[in-house]
Write a protein that holds these residues in place. Structure first.
Motif, PDB file in Angstrom:
ATOM      1  N   PRO A 193      20.292  26.494  38.839  1.00  0.00           N
ATOM      2  CA  PRO A 193      19.663  25.304  38.692  1.00  0.00           C
ATOM      3  C   PRO A 193      17.829  25.581  38.564  1.00  0.00           C
ATOM      4  O   PRO A 193      17.371  27.058  39.008  1.00  0.00           O
ATOM      5  N   PHE A 194      16.635  24.509  37.993  1.00  0.00           N
ATOM      6  CA  PHE A 194      16.069  24.994  37.487  1.00  0.00           C
ATOM      7  C   PHE A 194      14.694  25.547  38.825  1.00  0.00           C
ATOM      8  O   PHE A 194      13.883  26.686  38.049  1.00  0.00           O
ATOM      9  N   LYS A 195      14.317  25.220  39.865  1.00  0.00           N
ATOM     10  CA  LYS A 195      13.861  25.211  40.919  1.00  0.00           C
ATOM     11  C   LYS A 195      13.896  27.123  41.526  1.00  0.00           C
ATOM     12  O   LYS A 195      13.148  27.854  41.261  1.00  0.00           O
TER      13      LYS A 195
ATOM     14  N   GLY B 295      16.277  16.601  37.311  1.00  0.00           N
ATOM     15  CA  GLY B 295      17.213  16.450  36.730  1.00  0.00           C
ATOM     16  C   GLY B 295      17.923  16.835  35.688  1.00  0.00           C
ATOM     17  O   GLY B 295      18.935  17.719  35.418  1.00  0.00           O
ATOM     18  N   PHE B 296      17.036  16.438  34.787  1.00  0.00           N
ATOM     19  CA  PHE B 296      17.854  16.509  33.081  1.00  0.00           C
ATOM     20  C   PHE B 296      17.399  17.871  33.151  1.00  0.00           C
ATOM     21  O   PHE B 296      18.715  18.450  32.339  1.00  0.00           O
ATOM     22  N   LEU B 297      17.230  18.749  33.668  1.00  0.00           N
ATOM     23  CA  LEU B 297      16.660  20.322  33.324  1.00  0.00           C
ATOM     24  C   LEU B 297      17.778  20.893  34.437  1.00  0.00           C
ATOM     25  O   LEU B 297      18.583  22.179  33.224  1.00  0.00           O
TER      26      LEU B 297
ATOM     27  N   GLU C 291      12.933  17.318  23.997  1.00  0.00           N
ATOM     28  CA  GLU C 291      11.718  17.628  23.664  1.00  0.00           C
ATOM     29  C   GLU C 291      11.178  18.369  25.038  1.00  0.00           C
ATOM     30  O   GLU C 291      11.612  17.273  26.153  1.00  0.00           O
ATOM     31  N   ILE C 292      10.499  19.139  24.413  1.00  0.00           N
ATOM     32  CA  ILE C 292       9.842  19.456  26.155  1.00  0.00           C
ATOM     33  C   ILE C 292       8.399  20.243  25.919  1.00  0.00           C
ATOM     34  O   ILE C 292       7.488  21.161  24.504  1.00  0.00           O
TER      35      ILE C 292
END
Length: 248
Positions: free
Chosen positions: A109-111, A96-98, A23-24
């Motif tokens: 990566p997300f960032k 970490g999960f993303l 879930e997000i």
């Protein structure tokens, strides 16, 4: 400024153990105002939730079985967060999960998709050192009702965190500088403007607080063997002006 308050729910505690996002929830804040342009996904994690995680979020495998997998929602999700400032409570966990989900798709990566990530848990620890700083504790501290929160949920937790974050950072919106104007815009261009002050909640000291304060003053009196400066009230401005005036 565009900010996104983000929360995830997962099948367990570690992506290294093969756990996935299920879930997000995202809540958009524009110039410190909730815009209503939120984003929410239930995701099929393609695996069972661990018992402890299921007790937290309550999202069963049966409920999630017909939901899209992360790969299907990734383009819309990344378009939504792109370039925004992201606020997450205990950010290393969610990021970490993303990152793990994006790595499975061969994506950065997300960032690298957003402007920056702010950890509201770390911020709360700096503002309230030595105190509990869970989302529930912060809701209690700032008078934000979370009575409807029986289980964790991505969008619900993001909405609560948005209110907590705005309360924690209320003082940051007290002053702005408008330097965008050019010289040909006339008098006053580039001047500093005061932004509207946020409502300040004043909590008067109670009897217990006053008693503790008196104990501190008594201890200071003892150390200086007299009356500490905190027991003296400054003279009113009129008295200062009269003392400074030359004799007639």
């Amino acid at each position: 400024m565009r900010q996104i308050i983000l929360d995830t729910e997962t099948t367990g505690l570690s992506p290294r153990a093969g756990n996935r996002i299920l879930e997000i929830g995202c809540v958009e804040v524009l110039n410190r105002q909730l815009s209503g342009n939120n984003l929410h996904f239930y995701i099929n994690p393609e695996r069972e939730s661990e018992e402890g995680a299921l007790a937290v979020h309550g999202l069963t495998t049966e409920f999630l079985s017909d939901k899209p997998v992360f790969a299907k929602i990734a383009p819309e999700f990344l378009d939504y967060v792109r370039g925004a400032q992201i606020i997450i409570h205990n950010a290393p966990f969610d990021v970490g999960f993303l990152d793990a989900e994006l790595a499975l798709l061969g994506l950065p990566p997300f960032k690298e998709h957003v402007d920056e990530v702010i950890d509201s848990l770390q911020m709360a620890k700096e503002i309230h050192p030595g105190r509990r700083n869970s989302l529930d504790a912060l809701c209690d501290r700032y008078g934000i009702s979370n009575a409807h929160r029986t289980l964790h949920g991505g969008l619900l937790d993001a909405a609560l965190l948005a209110e907590v974050y705005l309360a924690m950072t209320r003082g940051q919106n007290s002053l702005t500088m408008d330097l965008a104007g050019g010289e040909d815009e006339g008098e006053g261009a580039g001047a500093m403007e005061l932004a509207p002050l946020a409502q300040v909640i004043v909590v008067p000291a109670g009897d217990e607080d006053l008693a503790l304060h008196e104990d501190v003053l008594n201890q200071l009196d003892k150390e200086v063997r007299g009356s500490c400066v905190w027991r003296f009230e400054p003279p009113p401005p009129e008295a200062d002006a009269a003392a400074a005036a030359p004799a007639a």
